[in-house]
Design an enzyme around this catalytic site. Structure first.
Site, mmCIF file in Angstrom:
data_model
loop_
_atom_site.group_PDB
_atom_site.id
_atom_site.type_symbol
_atom_site.label_atom_id
_atom_site.label_comp_id
_atom_site.label_asym_id
_atom_site.label_seq_id
_atom_site.Cartn_x
_atom_site.Cartn_y
_atom_site.Cartn_z
ATOM 1 N N GLY A 14 0.836 -1.210 0.000
ATOM 2 C CA GLY A 14 0.000 0.000 0.000
ATOM 3 C C GLY A 14 0.861 1.247 0.000
ATOM 4 O O GLY A 14 1.847 1.312 0.737
ATOM 5 N N ARG A 75 0.887 -5.153 -5.140
ATOM 6 C CA ARG A 75 0.986 -6.308 -4.251
ATOM 7 C C ARG A 75 1.109 -7.513 -5.192
ATOM 8 O O ARG A 75 0.186 -7.792 -5.951
ATOM 9 C CB ARG A 75 -0.268 -6.438 -3.384
ATOM 10 N N ASP A 106 5.166 -4.261 6.309
ATOM 11 C CA ASP A 106 5.616 -5.562 6.803
ATOM 12 C C ASP A 106 5.706 -6.626 5.704
ATOM 13 O O ASP A 106 6.709 -7.328 5.596
ATOM 14 C CB ASP A 106 4.659 -6.030 7.907
ATOM 15 N N THR A 128 4.313 2.702 5.804
ATOM 16 C CA THR A 128 2.908 2.288 5.761
ATOM 17 C C THR A 128 2.121 3.241 6.652
ATOM 18 O O THR A 128 2.603 3.618 7.727
ATOM 19 C CB THR A 128 2.705 0.838 6.256
ATOM 20 N N ASP A 130 -0.238 2.479 8.387
ATOM 21 C CA ASP A 130 -0.763 1.750 9.552
ATOM 22 C C ASP A 130 0.097 1.891 10.811
ATOM 23 O O ASP A 130 -0.390 1.658 11.912
ATOM 24 C CB ASP A 130 -0.895 0.253 9.226
ATOM 25 N N ASP A 132 2.246 -0.113 11.950
ATOM 26 C CA ASP A 132 2.062 -1.392 12.655
ATOM 27 C C ASP A 132 3.342 -2.226 12.689
ATOM 28 O O ASP A 132 3.286 -3.429 12.929
ATOM 29 C CB ASP A 132 0.937 -2.194 11.979
ATOM 30 N N ARG A 174 -5.808 -1.975 9.324
ATOM 31 C CA ARG A 174 -5.888 -3.442 9.436
ATOM 32 C C ARG A 174 -6.112 -3.843 10.891
ATOM 33 O O ARG A 174 -7.030 -3.334 11.508
ATOM 34 C CB ARG A 174 -4.614 -4.116 8.915
HETATM 35 O O1 F6P Z 1 -1.682 -1.228 4.815
HETATM 36 C C1 F6P Z 1 -2.229 -0.042 4.380
HETATM 37 C C2 F6P Z 1 -3.692 -0.194 4.100
HETATM 38 O O2 F6P Z 1 -4.202 1.047 3.647
HETATM 39 C C3 F6P Z 1 -4.543 -0.730 5.258
HETATM 40 O O3 F6P Z 1 -4.812 0.257 6.226
HETATM 41 C C4 F6P Z 1 -5.750 -1.228 4.514
HETATM 42 O O4 F6P Z 1 -6.451 -2.206 5.263
HETATM 43 C C5 F6P Z 1 -5.128 -1.832 3.300
HETATM 44 O O5 F6P Z 1 -3.898 -1.144 3.072
HETATM 45 C C6 F6P Z 1 -5.952 -1.749 2.036
HETATM 46 O O6 F6P Z 1 -5.268 -2.455 1.062
HETATM 47 P P1 F6P Z 1 -5.601 -2.412 -0.495
HETATM 48 O O7 F6P Z 1 -4.926 -1.195 -1.048
HETATM 49 O O8 F6P Z 1 -4.994 -3.656 -1.026
HETATM 50 O O9 F6P Z 1 -7.087 -2.330 -0.617
#
Ligand code: F6P
Length: 322
Positions: A14, A75, A106, A128, A130, A132, A174
């Site tokens: 992300g 991803r 991570d 990130t 998050d 986290d 998350r």
């Molecule tokens: O890890 C960053 C994040 O924005 C999280 O807060 C969220 O749950 C996730 O990515 C969303 O992922 P995607 O971009 O794959 O929908």
């Protein structure tokens, strides 16, 4: 790494505001020390596809203030396989890359650890929204994301006050309540619901009722997405109290926007330090911030390890919203 080598840089997972500032720091510091810098587009997916460009000083001009990532991100499922990682390693060797800097969260650093085991020096840069990750006080993008969330909640508070209503704001993160706690505390939320310290709908309602008894006519509840859906919590509150909390899911606006000064500074420091670590031959490390100081932490020690939960800010927000 000797000077005149080639350093690859990619952003993965992300996106987070400040990734561009980190890319800029890698490119400029690398060139300053005599390295050639190769930008790998679309994260590990681009590495597998051999999507690479040579970076010059000018390729990173005018990006320090921009959200997103000029290298794009992805991803990649394929990269999580043995075959994918072997191919990625071969592509790095074929491109003459002697060291790699991975900017991401991570999952991205887990990929970096796997690739490092094949024999290429890799340094991770934690990025990130998050926040986290273990091993660092803060990740790139977190400060911008919480400021975005606070701005949004302040606006919702205006209408909550006018209409004397209860509002639920669902934030990202998350399974990490870091965004919810920081944004909730800064925006003066009455309740904060996070996966690390779940509270029941009954407890939320008790807090609401206590507020009403002392004359409060509106309420803000911040919910981390990993603690349950804001809509589901709203339905339970309605069933228990008859109130009908309005729900706002902040979603991807938390990932975009111009990085705050704090994120730009953090990204500049970590990006430059990542190059320093490669220079010193310290592959397999994450560039991190601990107590305001730059430190290197073995990637293996941080990936897949949840960040320690510090309940102090959550407690403080409960005291202040009594
Ligand atoms: O890890 C960053 C994040 O924005 C999280 O807060 C969220 O749950 C996730 O990515 C969303 O992922 P995607 O971009 O794959 O929908």
């Amino acid at each position: 790494m000797s000077a005149m080598g080639r350093i690859g840089v990619l952003t993965s997972g992300g996106d987070a505001p400040g990734m561009n500032a980190a890319i800029r720091a890698v490119v400029r510091t690398g060139i300053y020390y005599g390295y050639q810098i190769v930008g790998i587009r679309r994260g590990y997916a681009g590495l597998l596809a051999g999507d690479m460009i040579d970076m010059e000083l000018g390729s990173v001009a005018d990006i320090i203030h921009r959200g997103g990532t000029i290298l794009r991100t992805a991803r990649s499922e394929e990269f999580t396989t043995e075959v994918g990682q072997a191919q990625a390693y071969e592509n790095l060797v074929a491109a003459g890359i002697d060291g790699l800097i991975v900017i991401g969260g991570d999952g991205s650093l887990r990929g970096a650890a796997a690739l490092a085991q094949r024999g290429i020096p890799i340094v991770g840069v934690p990025a990130t929204i998050d926040n986290d990750m273990a091993g660092t006080d803060v990740t790139i993008g977190f400060d911008t994301a919480i400021n975005t969330a606070v701005t949004a909640i302040d606006r919702i508070r205006d209408t909550a006050t006018s209409h004397e209503r209860t509002y639920i704001i669902e934030v990202m993160g998350r399974l990490s309540g870091q965004i919810a706690i920081a944004a909730g505390l800064a925006a003066g939320a009455e309740s904060i619901v996070v996966p690390e310290a779940l509270i029941s709908s009954e407890q939320i309602c008790e807090r609401l009722q206590r507020g009403f008894q002392r004359g409060k006519r509106h309420s803000i509840i911040v919910v981390c997405e990993g603690a349950g859906s804001g809509y589901a919590i709203s339905e339970r509150i309605e069933a228990l109290t008859g109130l009908r909390p309005r729900v706002t899911v902040l979603g991807y606006i938390q990932r975009g926007g111009s990085p705050t000064a704090q994120d730009r500074i953090l990204a500049s420091r970590l990006g430059a330090y990542a190059v320093e670590l490669l220079r010193q031959g310290q592959g397999g490390y994450m560039a991190a911030l601990q107590g305001g100081q730059l430190v290197s932490v073995p990637i293996e020690q941080v990936v897949g390890r949840p960040r320690d939960f510090d309940s102090q800010l959550l407690l403080l927000s409960q005291i202040l919203s009594i």
